[in-house]
Design a protein around this motif. Structure first.
Motif, PDB file in Angstrom:
ATOM      1  N   ILE A 256       0.819  -1.209   0.000  1.00 26.44           N
ATOM      2  CA  ILE A 256       0.000   0.000   0.000  1.00 26.44           C
ATOM      3  C   ILE A 256       0.857   1.264   0.000  1.00 26.44           C
ATOM      4  N   ILE A 257       1.983   1.260   0.711  1.00 27.68           N
ATOM      5  CA  ILE A 257       2.858   2.434   0.735  1.00 27.68           C
ATOM      6  C   ILE A 257       3.377   2.732  -0.659  1.00 27.68           C
ATOM      7  N   GLY A 258       3.882   1.707  -1.341  1.00 26.47           N
ATOM      8  CA  GLY A 258       4.428   1.903  -2.677  1.00 26.47           C
ATOM      9  C   GLY A 258       3.371   2.315  -3.689  1.00 26.47           C
ATOM     10  N   VAL A 259       2.185   1.701  -3.604  1.00 31.51           N
ATOM     11  CA  VAL A 259       1.100   2.052  -4.528  1.00 31.51           C
ATOM     12  C   VAL A 259       0.724   3.519  -4.382  1.00 31.51           C
ATOM     13  N   LEU A 260       0.456   3.929  -3.153  1.00 30.21           N
ATOM     14  CA  LEU A 260      -0.032   5.289  -2.921  1.00 30.21           C
ATOM     15  C   LEU A 260       0.997   6.355  -3.227  1.00 30.21           C
ATOM     16  N   TYR A 261       2.198   6.195  -2.644  1.00 27.74           N
ATOM     17  CA  TYR A 261       3.160   7.286  -2.679  1.00 27.74           C
ATOM     18  C   TYR A 261       4.214   7.119  -3.767  1.00 27.74           C
ATOM     19  N   GLY A 262       4.229   5.967  -4.436  1.00 26.86           N
ATOM     20  CA  GLY A 262       5.144   5.771  -5.555  1.00 26.86           C
ATOM     21  C   GLY A 262       4.457   5.809  -6.906  1.00 26.86           C
ATOM     22  N   LEU A 263       3.226   5.255  -6.972  1.00 28.55           N
ATOM     23  CA  LEU A 263       2.534   5.117  -8.251  1.00 28.55           C
ATOM     24  C   LEU A 263       1.436   6.148  -8.472  1.00 28.55           C
ATOM     25  N   GLN A 264       1.092   6.931  -7.448  1.00 26.08           N
ATOM     26  CA  GLN A 264      -0.038   7.855  -7.584  1.00 26.08           C
ATOM     27  C   GLN A 264       0.273   9.274  -7.108  1.00 26.08           C
ATOM     28  N   LEU A 265       0.751   9.430  -5.886  1.00 27.44           N
ATOM     29  CA  LEU A 265       0.955  10.763  -5.319  1.00 27.44           C
ATOM     30  C   LEU A 265       1.886  11.653  -6.154  1.00 27.44           C
ATOM     31  N   PRO A 266       3.007  11.146  -6.689  1.00 29.54           N
ATOM     32  CA  PRO A 266       3.880  12.044  -7.461  1.00 29.54           C
ATOM     33  C   PRO A 266       3.169  12.716  -8.632  1.00 29.54           C
ATOM     34  N   PHE A 267       2.215  12.024  -9.246  1.00 29.18           N
ATOM     35  CA  PHE A 267       1.545  12.570 -10.416  1.00 29.18           C
ATOM     36  C   PHE A 267       0.441  13.543 -10.016  1.00 29.18           C
ATOM     37  N   MET A 268      -0.032  13.442  -8.779  1.00 27.15           N
ATOM     38  CA  MET A 268      -0.919  14.462  -8.244  1.00 27.15           C
ATOM     39  C   MET A 268      -0.143  15.758  -8.041  1.00 27.15           C
ATOM     40  N   LEU A 269       1.129  15.633  -7.664  1.00 28.56           N
ATOM     41  CA  LEU A 269       1.978  16.801  -7.468  1.00 28.56           C
ATOM     42  C   LEU A 269       2.477  17.377  -8.787  1.00 28.56           C
ATOM     43  N   GLY A 270       2.666  16.505  -9.768  1.00 32.01           N
ATOM     44  CA  GLY A 270       3.268  16.934 -11.027  1.00 32.01           C
ATOM     45  C   GLY A 270       4.777  16.942 -10.990  1.00 32.01           C
ATOM     46  N   GLY A 271       5.353  16.247 -10.002  1.00 35.85           N
ATOM     47  CA  GLY A 271       6.801  16.154  -9.892  1.00 35.85           C
ATOM     48  C   GLY A 271       7.285  14.753 -10.186  1.00 35.85           C
ATOM     49  N   PRO A 272       8.578  14.491 -10.024  1.00 38.91           N
ATOM     50  CA  PRO A 272       9.138  13.171 -10.338  1.00 38.91           C
ATOM     51  C   PRO A 272       9.140  12.234  -9.146  1.00 38.91           C
ATOM     52  N   VAL A 273       9.181  10.925  -9.456  1.00 36.04           N
ATOM     53  CA  VAL A 273       9.401   9.900  -8.454  1.00 36.04           C
ATOM     54  C   VAL A 273      10.650   9.124  -8.860  1.00 36.04           C
ATOM     55  N   VAL A 274      11.508   8.833  -7.891  1.00 35.41           N
ATOM     56  CA  VAL A 274      12.732   8.063  -8.101  1.00 35.41           C
ATOM     57  C   VAL A 274      12.513   6.688  -7.487  1.00 35.41           C
ATOM     58  N   LEU A 275      12.583   5.651  -8.325  1.00 37.44           N
ATOM     59  CA  LEU A 275      12.310   4.284  -7.877  1.00 37.44           C
ATOM     60  C   LEU A 275      13.608   3.537  -7.598  1.00 37.44           C
ATOM     61  N   LEU A 276      13.567   2.656  -6.604  1.00 37.98           N
ATOM     62  CA  LEU A 276      14.681   1.747  -6.321  1.00 37.98           C
ATOM     63  C   LEU A 276      14.108   0.349  -6.195  1.00 37.98           C
ATOM     64  N   ASP A 277      14.567  -0.571  -7.060  1.00 32.01           N
ATOM     65  CA  ASP A 277      13.940  -1.891  -7.111  1.00 32.01           C
ATOM     66  C   ASP A 277      14.528  -2.901  -6.132  1.00 32.01           C
ATOM     67  N   VAL A 278      15.813  -2.825  -5.861  1.00 29.99           N
ATOM     68  CA  VAL A 278      16.455  -3.731  -4.904  1.00 29.99           C
ATOM     69  C   VAL A 278      17.053  -2.877  -3.793  1.00 29.99           C
ATOM     70  N   TRP A 279      16.597  -3.104  -2.576  1.00 22.41           N
ATOM     71  CA  TRP A 279      17.052  -2.249  -1.485  1.00 22.41           C
ATOM     72  C   TRP A 279      18.514  -2.458  -1.180  1.00 22.41           C
ATOM     73  N   GLU A 280      19.249  -1.363  -1.268  1.00 21.47           N
ATOM     74  CA  GLU A 280      20.645  -1.323  -0.864  1.00 21.47           C
ATOM     75  C   GLU A 280      20.864   0.092  -0.361  1.00 21.47           C
ATOM     76  N   PRO A 281      21.084   0.266   0.944  1.00 14.21           N
ATOM     77  CA  PRO A 281      21.102   1.620   1.503  1.00 14.21           C
ATOM     78  C   PRO A 281      22.147   2.543   0.893  1.00 14.21           C
ATOM     79  N   GLY A 282      23.290   1.988   0.491  1.00 14.44           N
ATOM     80  CA  GLY A 282      24.298   2.822  -0.158  1.00 14.44           C
ATOM     81  C   GLY A 282      23.789   3.396  -1.466  1.00 14.44           C
ATOM     82  N   ARG A 283      23.115   2.553  -2.257  1.00 12.37           N
ATOM     83  CA  ARG A 283      22.538   3.021  -3.512  1.00 12.37           C
ATOM     84  C   ARG A 283      21.412   4.020  -3.247  1.00 12.37           C
ATOM     85  N   ALA A 284      20.640   3.789  -2.199  1.00 13.51           N
ATOM     86  CA  ALA A 284      19.570   4.724  -1.850  1.00 13.51           C
ATOM     87  C   ALA A 284      20.134   6.100  -1.551  1.00 13.51           C
TER      88      ALA A 284
END
Length: 532
Positions: free
Chosen positions: A235-263
């Motif tokens: 639910i977190i990813g759906v709401l704030y990754g797939l929907q909220l950014p487009f309500m704002l009109g700004g970009p979303v940066v996705l990370l598919d495999v969690w690695e804190p250094g890459r984050a």
């Protein structure tokens, strides 16, 4: 898809507000019309503009329609945090179908159950992710999903129906279907702390109310850059990754495999400002050795939820990241009931789960259970027989969590109803002990569950993941907790050491596994690395 039972008036929550009239995918279309060249998504080193993304959504929706997908049909997808997930999610919704994200760590049993119960018409999977062959799994379980007609593979081998094939065959013009903001748009299975997932139904309205409350509460705008490492099947990813950014009109940066250094690299490179993620993500950033070398000054909000958040982690992260770090509380059924923002003092952000946001309301039942209601509350479960246990007669959601609410309205979750250990007739909060264990220097992760006792009924069992190279013993834990003036009846009387705690995709500890271990009914699973 059937929603039998949702029309029963006593099962419909009291919304307290009217419909928004907004459609989830409409925000993307509007932003693409305004600023087609603006960056919408950053994924695996590539940027997608709003024009490109909206065009891909149109083409995929058109291709689905040409393959017989109609309003109300379920489109299931199990994809990592890739731009293709956004395309499939919004295309299904634009078509009037129901988007059904599934966490990609699910395997045969869970996937077959969801496909069968949801009567999924389409399934979209990667060819491989984390060295797992998804099409091969689907081939094996397909006889268990009789409604499944089309399997689409992202990066698929020749001979498969590939994602790019559907994009190529679809039309650029938007599909025309009759839709309303009260229509079901999302079917999302809970990945909760029990072993039985439940399919929760959300409409355009419930999703829109949720994101609007988040935008207002945190003061978000088109100037914000959302960072999304949380799985987009949650639910977190759906709401704030797939929907909220487009309500704002700004970009979303996705990370598919969690690695804190890459984050940390992505936050610095793209000047990310806002993220919502669970405790392991926050812990990983704060304790990564490269943090002092990274400029993460752009990050202004890290909203942490989805799992218990130790107070000391909030304090440490506030200093280390230099941003507003706060706890929040919600669920698949009610995404955000309470949260903290920059106006809340650090003590509140560390020690409570925040205050109600937007139109959300909270109350305590006589037994201390937290109950919530508001316009973002889900419509009900796909299996409508579960609704009676979920809702009170006057439309409040029974959360199953025990809480305290102070005079200023701040909520503190003190544990699940099942997290109360009854030792000799006295109730003991597992969370209280866990909060202390998290601060032990030799403890990397911890949970507390009950262990059966023939005389006292239950005893306290601590389950601990030691820090690398550290030796954790029961006498040492007891001595340390005693020095912190913890009452003797709350001290652990059994200790289990594991390599890692079993967690669901949102980061919540799956305590039903730990209770089985404490009862001697479960064995460590080799694929998790658990040890006694």
């Amino acid at each position: 898809m059937t929603t039998t039972g949702l029309d029963d008036e006593h099962k419909r929550p009291d919304r307290r507000t009217g419909p928004t009239g907004h459609l989830v995918d409409g925000y993307l279309a509007a932003a693409a019309a305004r600023t087609p060249e603006a960056v919408a998504v950053v994924d695996r080193g590539r940027s997608w503009t709003y024009g490109e993304l909206d065009g891909a959504v149109n083409r995929f929706a058109s291709a689905l329609r040409s393959r017989g997908i109609a309003p109300g049909d379920v489109v299931t997808w199990m994809l990592p945090n890739w731009c293709e997930a956004i395309v499939v999610h919004l295309a299904a919704i634009r078509l009037g179908a129901v988007s059904n994200p599934v966490i990609p760590i699910y395997r045969h049993r869970e996937t077959a159950f969801i496909l069968r119960q949801a009567a999924s018409k389409v399934l979209v999977v990667p060819q491989r992710f984390r060295n797992f062959d998804y099409p091969a799994m689907i081939d094996e379980i397909r006889p268990e999903a009789p409604a499944l007609g089309t399997v689409v593979v992202v990066g698929g081998d020749p001979g498969r129906t590939r994602f790019e094939d559907l994009l190529a065959e679809g039309a650029d013009t938007p599909v025309e279907v009759a839709r309303a903001s009260g229509d079901v748009a999302l079917l999302l299975y809970t990945s909760g702390t029990t072993s039985a997932p439940k399919g929760a139904l959300h409409s355009h309205d419930t999703l829109d109310h949720e994101n609007r409350s988040i935008i207002d509460f945190f003061g978000l705008s088109a100037a914000d850059v959302v960072f999304m490492p949380s799985p987009v099947g949650h639910i977190i990813g759906v709401l704030y990754g797939l929907q909220l950014p487009f309500m704002l009109g700004g970009p979303v940066v996705l990370l598919d495999v969690w690695e804190p250094g890459r984050a940390l690299e992505l936050i610095e490179e793209h000047r990310c400002t806002f993220t919502v993620a669970a405790t392991p993500f926050l812990h990983g950033l704060v304790h990564h050795p490269s943090l002092p070398e990274r400029d993460v000054s752009s990050l202004r909000v890290f909203a942490c939820g989805g799992a218990d958040v130790p107070p000391e982690l909030v304090r440490a992260a506030t200093t280390a990241l230099g941003c507003t770090v706060g706890r929040g509380y919600g669920s698949t059924e009610f995404p955000t009931a309470t949260a903290c923002n920059a106006t809340d003092p650090l003590a509140r952000r560390a020690l409570t789960d925040g205050r109600p946001i937007g139109a959300a309301e909270v109350r305590l039942a006589p037994d201390g259970e937290l109950q919530v209601r508001g316009p973002e509350l889900f419509l009900g479960y796909l299996d409508a027989s579960l609704d009676a246990a979920a809702f009170t007669g006057d439309g409040w959601l029974r959360t199953g969590d025990l809480a305290r609410i102070d005079d200023d309205g701040y909520v503190e979750i003190i544990g699940r109803q099942k997290d109360i250990i009854i030792r000799g007739g006295e109730n003991i909060s597992a969370k209280e002990i866990e909060d202390h264990l998290f601060e032990h220097p030799a403890v990397a992760d911890a949970a507390v569950v009950s262990s059966p006792d023939p005389v006292l009924g239950e005893r306290v069992c601590a389950v601990v993941v030691p820090e690398p190279g550290q030796d954790v013993t029961l006498p040492g834990i007891v001595e340390w907790l005693t020095a912190r003036r913890m009452a003797r009846q709350k001290l652990p009387e059994r200790l289990l050491l594991l390599d890692e705690l079993p967690r669901n995709p949102s980061g919540k500890i799956q305590k039903f596994h730990l209770r089985d271990l404490a009862r001697g009914q479960d064995s460590p699973r080799p694929d998790t690395g658990w040890t006694r």
